[in-house]
Enzyme design. Structure first.
Site, PDB file in Angstrom:
ATOM      1  N   ASP A   7       0.854  -1.187   0.000  1.00 29.76           N
ATOM      2  CA  ASP A   7       0.000   0.000   0.000  1.00 29.76           C
ATOM      3  C   ASP A   7       0.893   1.242   0.000  1.00 29.76           C
ATOM      4  O   ASP A   7       2.072   1.169   0.338  1.00 29.76           O
ATOM      5  CB  ASP A   7      -0.918   0.025   1.231  1.00 29.76           C
ATOM      6  CG  ASP A   7      -1.911   1.173   1.167  1.00 29.76           C
ATOM      7  OD1 ASP A   7      -2.725   1.196   0.220  1.00 29.76           O
ATOM      8  OD2 ASP A   7      -1.876   2.065   2.028  1.00 29.76           O
ATOM      9  N   SER A   8       0.294   2.367  -0.355  1.00 31.05           N
ATOM     10  CA  SER A   8       1.060   3.617  -0.355  1.00 31.05           C
ATOM     11  C   SER A   8       1.430   4.033   1.077  1.00 31.05           C
ATOM     12  O   SER A   8       2.344   4.819   1.277  1.00 31.05           O
ATOM     13  CB  SER A   8       0.236   4.721  -1.009  1.00 31.05           C
ATOM     14  OG  SER A   8      -1.009   4.839  -0.354  1.00 31.05           O
ATOM     15  N   TYR A  39      -0.364   8.608  -2.769  1.00 33.14           N
ATOM     16  CA  TYR A  39      -0.224   8.366  -4.206  1.00 33.14           C
ATOM     17  C   TYR A  39      -1.383   9.014  -4.973  1.00 33.14           C
ATOM     18  O   TYR A  39      -1.260   9.307  -6.148  1.00 33.14           O
ATOM     19  CB  TYR A  39      -0.254   6.863  -4.501  1.00 33.14           C
ATOM     20  CG  TYR A  39       1.027   6.090  -4.215  1.00 33.14           C
ATOM     21  CD1 TYR A  39       2.057   6.615  -3.444  1.00 33.14           C
ATOM     22  CD2 TYR A  39       1.185   4.814  -4.740  1.00 33.14           C
ATOM     23  CE1 TYR A  39       3.209   5.876  -3.198  1.00 33.14           C
ATOM     24  CE2 TYR A  39       2.336   4.067  -4.508  1.00 33.14           C
ATOM     25  CZ  TYR A  39       3.342   4.598  -3.729  1.00 33.14           C
ATOM     26  OH  TYR A  39       4.475   3.860  -3.497  1.00 33.14           O
ATOM     27  N   GLY A  40      -2.500   9.199  -4.291  1.00 34.87           N
ATOM     28  CA  GLY A  40      -3.743   9.643  -4.940  1.00 34.87           C
ATOM     29  C   GLY A  40      -3.634  10.912  -5.773  1.00 34.87           C
ATOM     30  O   GLY A  40      -4.246  11.000  -6.835  1.00 34.87           O
ATOM     31  N   CYS A  70      -3.737  -0.871  -2.313  1.00 40.09           N
ATOM     32  CA  CYS A  70      -3.976   0.515  -2.718  1.00 40.09           C
ATOM     33  C   CYS A  70      -4.803   0.557  -4.007  1.00 40.09           C
ATOM     34  O   CYS A  70      -4.393   0.005  -5.038  1.00 40.09           O
ATOM     35  CB  CYS A  70      -2.621   1.188  -2.929  1.00 40.09           C
ATOM     36  SG  CYS A  70      -2.720   2.915  -3.350  1.00 40.09           S
ATOM     37  N   ASN A  71      -5.944   1.210  -3.944  1.00 40.86           N
ATOM     38  CA  ASN A  71      -6.791   1.332  -5.137  1.00 40.86           C
ATOM     39  C   ASN A  71      -6.087   2.127  -6.233  1.00 40.86           C
ATOM     40  O   ASN A  71      -6.235   1.833  -7.407  1.00 40.86           O
ATOM     41  CB  ASN A  71      -8.094   2.044  -4.777  1.00 40.86           C
ATOM     42  CG  ASN A  71      -9.056   1.163  -4.019  1.00 40.86           C
ATOM     43  OD1 ASN A  71      -9.991   0.616  -4.590  1.00 40.86           O
ATOM     44  ND2 ASN A  71      -8.825   0.978  -2.728  1.00 40.86           N
ATOM     45  N   GLU A 150      -5.521   9.550   8.363  1.00 42.47           N
ATOM     46  CA  GLU A 150      -4.112   9.504   8.796  1.00 42.47           C
ATOM     47  C   GLU A 150      -3.943  10.197  10.157  1.00 42.47           C
ATOM     48  O   GLU A 150      -3.102   9.832  10.954  1.00 42.47           O
ATOM     49  CB  GLU A 150      -3.205  10.194   7.762  1.00 42.47           C
ATOM     50  CG  GLU A 150      -3.147   9.482   6.422  1.00 42.47           C
ATOM     51  CD  GLU A 150      -2.034   8.445   6.315  1.00 42.47           C
ATOM     52  OE1 GLU A 150      -1.020   8.598   7.002  1.00 42.47           O
ATOM     53  OE2 GLU A 150      -2.208   7.473   5.553  1.00 42.47           O
ATOM     54  N   CYS A 180     -10.873   3.319  -1.640  1.00 40.20           N
ATOM     55  CA  CYS A 180      -9.602   3.777  -1.089  1.00 40.20           C
ATOM     56  C   CYS A 180      -9.397   3.033   0.227  1.00 40.20           C
ATOM     57  O   CYS A 180     -10.339   2.886   1.015  1.00 40.20           O
ATOM     58  CB  CYS A 180      -9.662   5.285  -0.864  1.00 40.20           C
ATOM     59  SG  CYS A 180      -8.252   5.926   0.039  1.00 40.20           S
ATOM     60  N   THR A 181      -8.161   2.591   0.432  1.00 37.82           N
ATOM     61  CA  THR A 181      -7.871   1.761   1.611  1.00 37.82           C
ATOM     62  C   THR A 181      -8.190   2.450   2.937  1.00 37.82           C
ATOM     63  O   THR A 181      -8.419   1.791   3.941  1.00 37.82           O
ATOM     64  CB  THR A 181      -6.381   1.393   1.631  1.00 37.82           C
ATOM     65  OG1 THR A 181      -5.627   2.577   1.397  1.00 37.82           O
ATOM     66  CG2 THR A 181      -6.068   0.347   0.612  1.00 37.82           C
ATOM     67  N   HIS A 182      -8.167   3.777   2.941  1.00 40.45           N
ATOM     68  CA  HIS A 182      -8.403   4.497   4.191  1.00 40.45           C
ATOM     69  C   HIS A 182      -9.876   4.502   4.608  1.00 40.45           C
ATOM     70  O   HIS A 182     -10.192   4.695   5.777  1.00 40.45           O
ATOM     71  CB  HIS A 182      -7.950   5.957   4.063  1.00 40.45           C
ATOM     72  CG  HIS A 182      -6.471   6.116   4.054  1.00 40.45           C
ATOM     73  ND1 HIS A 182      -5.681   5.583   3.071  1.00 40.45           N
ATOM     74  CD2 HIS A 182      -5.638   6.755   4.917  1.00 40.45           C
ATOM     75  CE1 HIS A 182      -4.418   5.889   3.328  1.00 40.45           C
ATOM     76  NE2 HIS A 182      -4.365   6.600   4.439  1.00 40.45           N
TER      77      HIS A 182
END
Ligand code: DGL
Length: 247
Positions: A7-8, A39-40, A70-71, A150, A180-182
Site C-alpha cells: 500500500d502507499s 499516491y492519490g 492501494c486502489n 491519517e 480507497c484503503t483508508h
C-alpha cells in the site's frame, strides 16, 4: 501460503485486517511506502514507477502472491507489476466490482464510488461497472478523507463537515464502493451520514472473496503471522497497526 500486501502507506492495513480475520495464510508481509504517501494526487507515471520499486522490496521475500491493497496502484500499475514479477499480483478494483455484482443490485440502483483523484480519473471502477450494465453511477474524488484518517479522525465535526462538502449534492446511494484503503476506517460515519442504508463495498472483504473464488483456501490452525515494513517511520506504522488491528 506466504503473501505480500502493498500500500502507499498505512491504509492497506484495513485490507490486512480482513486477511487476518479469515486466517487463510501462514504469513503476510506488509509494505507501506510511507515515505511517499499519498499516491492519490500523483500522476500515472509516478504511480507506476513507485509501484515497480515496491516490487523490488518484495524480492527479499519468497511470496506466493501479492495484493496491491492501494486502489490507486490497482488503477494504474497492475499490468506493469504483473509483467515484472514471477508471482501473481492482484489489485482491489476487479475484486470490488465482483463483490458488488455478487450483491445482486438492480442495474438502475444508484452506486456511489468514492476514491482518490487518481483512481477516479482512471475511470477503472466506472468502466467495469458500466460494462456490467450499471448506469446510475456517481464517481467522487474524496481525497480529503485520506489525511483525516491519517490523523486518526474517524468521526466528529471535521469529518461531518467534509462529508457534507462532498455528499450534499448527490442522490442517496443504494451502494457505496469504498475505493480507497483508508475509507473502511470511516465506514461507520459514512453509513450514518446516509441513514445506515447503503450497502458498503470494502476492498479487504472483497479481495478475500475474490481469492476464495480462485484458490483452495482453508482456515489455518495457527494465527497468520504479520510482518510490517515501511519506507519511512516503520515504528509509527507498527503503532498504527497495533491500534487498528488489535494485533
Ligand atoms: N492507498 C490509497 C488508495 O487506496 C489512498 C491513499 C493515497 O492517496 O496514497 O487509493
Amino acid at each position: 501460503m506466504k503473501i505480500g500486501v502493498f500500500d502507499s502507506g498505512a491504509g492497506g492495513l484495513s485490507v490486512v485486517k480482513s486477511l487476518l480475520a479469515h486466517n487463510f495464510f501462514d504469513e503476510v508481509i506488509y509494505y507501506g511506502d510511507t515515505a511517499r504517501v499519498p499516491y492519490g494526487p500523483k500522476d500515472k507515471n509516478t504511480i507506476i514507477r513507485y509501484s515497480l520499486e515496491a516490487l523490488e522490496f518484495f524480492n527479499n521475500f519468497d511470496i506466493d502472491l501479492l495484493i496491491t491493497a492501494c486502489n490507486t496502484v490497482s488503477a494504474y500499475a497492475l499490468s506493469e507489476m504483473n509483467a515484472q514479477s514471477n508471482y501473481p499480483v492482484f489489485g482491489v478494483i476487479d475484486s470490488g466490482v465482483m463483490a458488488l455484482e455478487n450483491r445482486q443490485l438492480n442495474k438502475e440502483d444508484a452506486i456511489l464510488i468514492i476514491a482518490t483523484r487518481a483512481t477516479i480519473t482512471s475511470k477503472r471502477y466506472e468502466d467495469a461497472l458500466e460494462k456490467l450494465g450499471y448506469f446510475n453511477i456517481t464517481a467522487l474524488q474524496t481525497g480529503l478523507f485520506v489525511p483525516l484518517v491519517e490523523e486518526g479522525i474517524f468521526e466528529g465535526e471535521i469529518l461531518d463537515a467534509t462529508m457534507r462538502h462532498y455528499f450534499l449534492p448527490i442522490e442517496q446511494p443504494k451502494a457505496i464502493i469504498l475505493g480507497c484503503t483508508h475509507f473502511p476506517l470511516i465506514a461507520n460515519s459514512i453509513q450514518n451520514y446516509f441513514d445506515n442504508s447503503p450497502l458498503l463495498i470494502h476492498s479487504g472483504e472483497a479481495i478475500v472473496e475474490y481469492l476464495e473464488a480462485r484458490y483452495d483456501l482453508t482456515v489455518k490452525n495457527k494465527k497468520t503471522e504479520l510482518k510490517i515494513f515501511a519506507s519511512d517511520n516503520v515504528v509509527g506504522l507498527r503503532k498504527i497497526a497495533k491500534m487498528w488491528l488489535n494485533n
